[in-house]
Design an enzyme around this catalytic site. Structure first.
Site, PDB file in Angstrom:
ATOM      1  N   HIS A   1       0.813  -1.219   0.000  1.00  0.00           N
ATOM      2  CA  HIS A   1       0.000   0.000   0.000  1.00  0.00           C
ATOM      3  C   HIS A   1       0.848   1.272   0.000  1.00  0.00           C
ATOM      4  CE1 HIS A   1       0.221  -0.136   4.537  1.00  0.00           C
ATOM      5  NE2 HIS A   1       0.170   1.165   4.398  1.00  0.00           N
TER       6      HIS A   1
ATOM      7  N   ASP B   1       1.289  -7.669   2.395  1.00  0.00           N
ATOM      8  CA  ASP B   1       1.376  -6.235   2.100  1.00  0.00           C
ATOM      9  C   ASP B   1       2.826  -5.794   1.861  1.00  0.00           C
ATOM     10  OD1 ASP B   1       0.906  -3.543   1.863  1.00  0.00           O
ATOM     11  OD2 ASP B   1      -0.416  -3.404   3.597  1.00  0.00           O
TER      12      ASP B   1
ATOM     13  N   SER C   1       4.150   2.212   8.390  1.00  0.00           N
ATOM     14  CA  SER C   1       3.922   1.223   7.346  1.00  0.00           C
ATOM     15  C   SER C   1       5.203   0.972   6.590  1.00  0.00           C
ATOM     16  CB  SER C   1       2.859   1.712   6.375  1.00  0.00           C
ATOM     17  OG  SER C   1       1.619   1.329   6.849  1.00  0.00           O
TER      18      SER C   1
HETATM   19  N1  ARG Z   1      -4.407   0.277   7.522  1.00  0.00           N
HETATM   20  C1  ARG Z   1      -3.130   0.272   6.904  1.00  0.00           C
HETATM   21  C2  ARG Z   1      -2.501   1.673   6.967  1.00  0.00           C
HETATM   22  O1  ARG Z   1      -2.995   2.507   7.632  1.00  0.00           O
HETATM   23  C3  ARG Z   1      -3.181  -0.277   5.521  1.00  0.00           C
HETATM   24  C4  ARG Z   1      -3.904   0.552   4.504  1.00  0.00           C
HETATM   25  C5  ARG Z   1      -3.973   0.003   3.108  1.00  0.00           C
HETATM   26  N2  ARG Z   1      -4.982  -1.007   2.931  1.00  0.00           N
HETATM   27  C6  ARG Z   1      -6.292  -0.776   2.578  1.00  0.00           C
HETATM   28  N3  ARG Z   1      -7.102  -1.797   2.462  1.00  0.00           N
HETATM   29  N4  ARG Z   1      -6.765   0.419   2.321  1.00  0.00           N
HETATM   30  O2  ARG Z   1      -1.883   2.203   6.112  1.00  0.00           O
HETATM   31  N1  GLU Z   2      -0.919   1.210   7.614  1.00  0.00           N
HETATM   32  C1  GLU Z   2      -0.364   2.291   8.353  1.00  0.00           C
HETATM   33  C2  GLU Z   2       0.597   3.166   7.544  1.00  0.00           C
HETATM   34  O1  GLU Z   2       0.397   3.388   6.370  1.00  0.00           O
HETATM   35  C3  GLU Z   2       0.290   1.737   9.550  1.00  0.00           C
HETATM   36  C4  GLU Z   2      -0.745   1.276  10.424  1.00  0.00           C
HETATM   37  C5  GLU Z   2      -0.903   2.172  11.607  1.00  0.00           C
HETATM   38  O2  GLU Z   2      -1.435   3.289  11.507  1.00  0.00           O
HETATM   39  O3  GLU Z   2      -0.449   1.701  12.644  1.00  0.00           O
HETATM   40  O4  GLU Z   2       1.516   3.745   8.056  1.00  0.00           O
END
Ligand code: ARG
Ligand code: GLU
Length: 714
Positions: free
Chosen positions: A84, A220, A648
């Site tokens: 991502h 990921d 991330s």
């Molecule tokens: N929650 C994770 C972060 O904050 C992954 C985001 C990407 N994945 C998604 N299904 N949108 O970045």
């Molecule tokens: N998916 C998040 C990012 O893009 C990390 C997850 C979180 O916020 O802990 O940094």
């Protein structure tokens, strides 16, 4: 430094608030935590982690594109980050013919690796406390403007001195609301190429359904490579650039794992707000977040439906949708968590403790006795402006997309005489024409119109004002006019307008002022710039001054607590262990997931869990090679590390400094840790590096990349 040394010996003795796992620590101060980390199983020394004169773990950690973290894993500049995090690059190389989102992409050799204009990766050269130097000559009796000017001067000089005679860049950032300042010197690489990515059915497996949720089965990751000039220094993209030879790269932790293993996350957390007052937290939980969630619910409803019904729209909107959906879902989790933990009451009792402590000494009472009530009064009186600010961001910046173009043209129509005088007008217009290509490539006017209709209505409801009544008396008619006639909702009309601007500027400006989209933008934007923004900024400034004082009081009056500065997109370390959690009564999360579990999620009718046939075949054959543990292929695991957005792609590092996996998320119950960390439930989610390597080698046939890495079996 002193305050960390003071506090560290007593971390364990700390009676309230903090577990050992909370905190995002500044790498140059990590020596103060060395003994605690060793007690938790770490075999490294503080100098192995951060050293300015010799290579150390720090040199393998890169700030990726400003918003994510990535790590070097080979002597040839091979770089891993999340899928991502590389998503917009992957998407930009994708088309209906070359659908890398759907099928993945693997460069067979260096010459097939794809350049990404605008993408950078930065190595931190050093991070030093410059608080004293920043305050040099600053007199507390002077007014704020004079003090700021002196600090600006100090800052410029410090930066100049730091980078003189080098190819480095530097910046100085406030920590703890300006109680401390650090200089960050960095080396910024600008030729970063895409090496490979798994298909969405691996890299985004579970999609929004599983996002922020455990159990998780997302692969990921994506693979990039840093290129440098032949002198191994950063250089702009060139075919003569060569793979960068890093000062340090992470070997791979290629051995069995077990609950309790030491884990350390080294990366660039973006923002936490641990110190906000009870009143502010209440405002966030009850007002600000619910309204933002509602706005996004509407635009996502439109996008999701359109993306399901057309592949072309799916490709156009995938990156935009992902970013809107991500914060949307996180906020829901935050509100849930803060409510179930009753975060506001916890804050109130801590605030009482603070004010009671201040009352025990006259000097404390003078400095800190009133700060809590000042903070909460400020929120009561002025938080409305933060609310309006957030709504404007949701509407004008996250909502209907054509506002992005109106902003560009606003600049052109306001400044065209100036551009003309300087002979820059044509270049400015050409820039806009070029940007239009990128914009319209991913634009669908029907989608935007539906979003416009829903969000304009909601924006006015949320703002709770009569102000725009006449403008919006016929929203349906206005919407039709904008999407049938405006230059901002159709590429041909927009480009024709810009070309006309080159020859007949005055006339173009006039016609623009009559454009229905531009007219509406001007009304909303004027309200935002003149009414909302200044009041929001004033609120925020007052809050910062109070929080600075409040935090100073915490350090002074509670020296035995483990203090750490809120995340601010600078390099940090957090450590804990590989472990599951018991997030709610009667529920246990085990610490890892497997390929078997991934297959179970398939074929439930939800497209977020689609798989390509190849995965089913590979699972049937159980061709796991060396990548499995006791016959199981681990996909993800959780750890008790305090992380946030920006982490991330961060490496999760074992006791010996080897790479166990890539951080990519937190569990649902943890998302509140940006405001309040709860050691019982807060867990970060990691994709196991052995799964990453299995996908590269066995699934994708890119074993040559695994061969570049160093696998540590001990
Ligand atoms: N929650 C994770 C972060 O904050 C992954 C985001 C990407 N994945 C998604 N299904 N949108 O970045
Ligand atoms: N998916 C998040 C990012 O893009 C990390 C997850 C979180 O916020 O802990 O940094």
């Amino acid at each position: 430094m002193k305050k960390y040394i003071l506090s560290i010996g007593l971390v364990f003795a700390s009676i309230f608030h903090f577990s050992a796992e909370e905190g995002m620590l500044i790498p140059s101060l990590i020596a103060a935590f060395e003994s605690d980390m060793k007690a938790k199983g770490m075999k490294l020394s503080a100098k192995d982690i951060y050293d300015v004169n010799n290579s150390s773990l720090k040199d393998a950690i890169m700030h990726f594109g400003g918003g994510c973290t990535a790590e070097l894993v080979s002597s040839k500049g091979l770089l891993l980050t999340n899928h991502h995090c590389g998503y917009s690059q992957i998407q930009s190389h994708s088309s209906l013919e070359k659908d890398y989102l759907k099928n993945g992409f693997w460069a067979k050799n260096l010459s097939e690796e794809l350049p990404n204009p605008g993408l950078s990766a930065s190595r931190m050269v050093r991070i030093d406390d410059v608080t004293a130097a920043m305050l040099f000559g600053v007199n507390s009796n002077d007014n704020a403007a004079v003090r700021t000017e002196q600090m600006q001067k100090n800052m410029q000089k410090l930066i100049q001195d730091a980078i003189q005679g080098t190819h480095y860049e530097a910046e100085i950032k406030p920590f703890n609301y300006g109680n401390d300042f650090y200089i960050i010197v960095k080396e910024v690489f600008k030729d970063i190429r895409l090496v490979g990515t798994p298909p969405n059915s691996i890299g985004k497996f579970g999609g929004d359904t599983d996002n922020w949720v455990w159990p998780r089965h997302t692969g990921d990751f994506s693979v990039f490579r840093i290129y440098s000039g032949t002198d191994n220094k950063p250089a702009p993209f060139s075919t003569s650039n060569i793979p960068y030879v890093p000062l340090h790269f992470l070997p791979i932790s290629f051995k069995d794992r077990k609950v309790g293993d030491f884990t350390m996350v080294y990366g660039f957390p973006g923002e936490t707000e641990q110190h906000v007052s009870s009143g502010y937290l209440k405002f966030i939980v009850e007002m600000e977040r619910p309204a933002r969630i509602k706005m996004r619910e509407k635009s996502l409803g439109v996008m999701d439906a359109a993306m399901r019904s057309s592949d072309a729209v799916r490709i156009k909107y995938s990156a935009k949708q992902a970013s809107i959906a991500n914060a949307y879902k996180k906020w829901i989790g935050q509100v849930d968590g803060l409510k179930s933990l009753d975060g506001v009451s916890i804050k109130i009792s801590r605030e009482k403790e603070y004010t009671n402590m201040a009352a025990t000494r006259v000097d404390w009472e003078n400095k800190y006795g009133k700060v809590i009530s000042d903070l909460n009064t400020l929120v009561e009186k002025e938080s409305q402006w933060e609310f309006e600010y957030s709504m404007a961001i949701e509407y004008l910046y996250v909502g209907p997309e054509f506002y992005k173009l109106t902003r560009g043209i606003e600049d052109l129509t306001t400044n065209y005489l100036k551009y003309k005088e300087k002979g820059e007008l044509t270049t400015q217009i050409d820039k806009l024409i070029k940007a239009a290509d990128g914009f319209f490539k991913n634009y669908d006017a029907q989608v935007d119109q539906k979003i416009f209709d829903l969000l304009t209505e909601e924006y006015i409801i949320q703002k709770n004002t009569e102000k725009f009544k006449s403008t919006l008396s016929n929203l349906k008619g206005l919407s039709e006019e904008i999407f049938e006639k405006s230059i901002f909702t159709n590429k041909d009309r927009y480009i024709a307008f810009l070309n006309k601007f080159k020859e007949k500027n005055e006339k173009a400006v006039k016609s623009c002022f009559k454009d229905p989209a531009f007219k509406l933008y001007t009304i909303f934007n004027k309200d935002f710039r003149e009414n909302v923004l200044p009041k929001y900024q004033a609120f925020d400034d007052k809050m910062t001054v109070l929080l600075k004082n409040y935090v100073a009081g915490k350090y002074e009056m509670f020296p035995n607590d483990k203090h750490w500065a809120d995340a601010n997109s600078t390099l940090r370390i957090t450590y804990g262990k590989l472990e599951g959690s018991a997030p709610t009564d009667g529920m246990m999360y085990t610490e890892h997931t497997t390929l078997d579990g991934l297959i179970v999620k398939y074929n439930t009718g939800n497209p977020d869990f689609d798989l390509l046939p190849k995965m089913l075949e590979m699972h049937k054959n159980k061709d796991y090679g060396d990548y499995a543990q006791n016959g199981e292929l681990w996909v993800c695991f959780t750890g008790s590390n305090h992380t946030t957005g920006g982490n991330s792609g961060s490496p999760v590092i074992d006791a010996n400094g080897n790479l166990m996996g890539l951080n990519f998320d937190r569990t649902w119950e943890s998302t509140m840790s940006d405001f309040m960390f709860d050691p019982n439930r807060c867990r970060n989610v990691v994709v196991d590096i052995r799964y990453v390597l299995w996908v590269m080698d066995k699934y994708s046939g890119a074993k040559h990349l695994v061969d570049e890495m160093v696998l540590m079996r001990e």
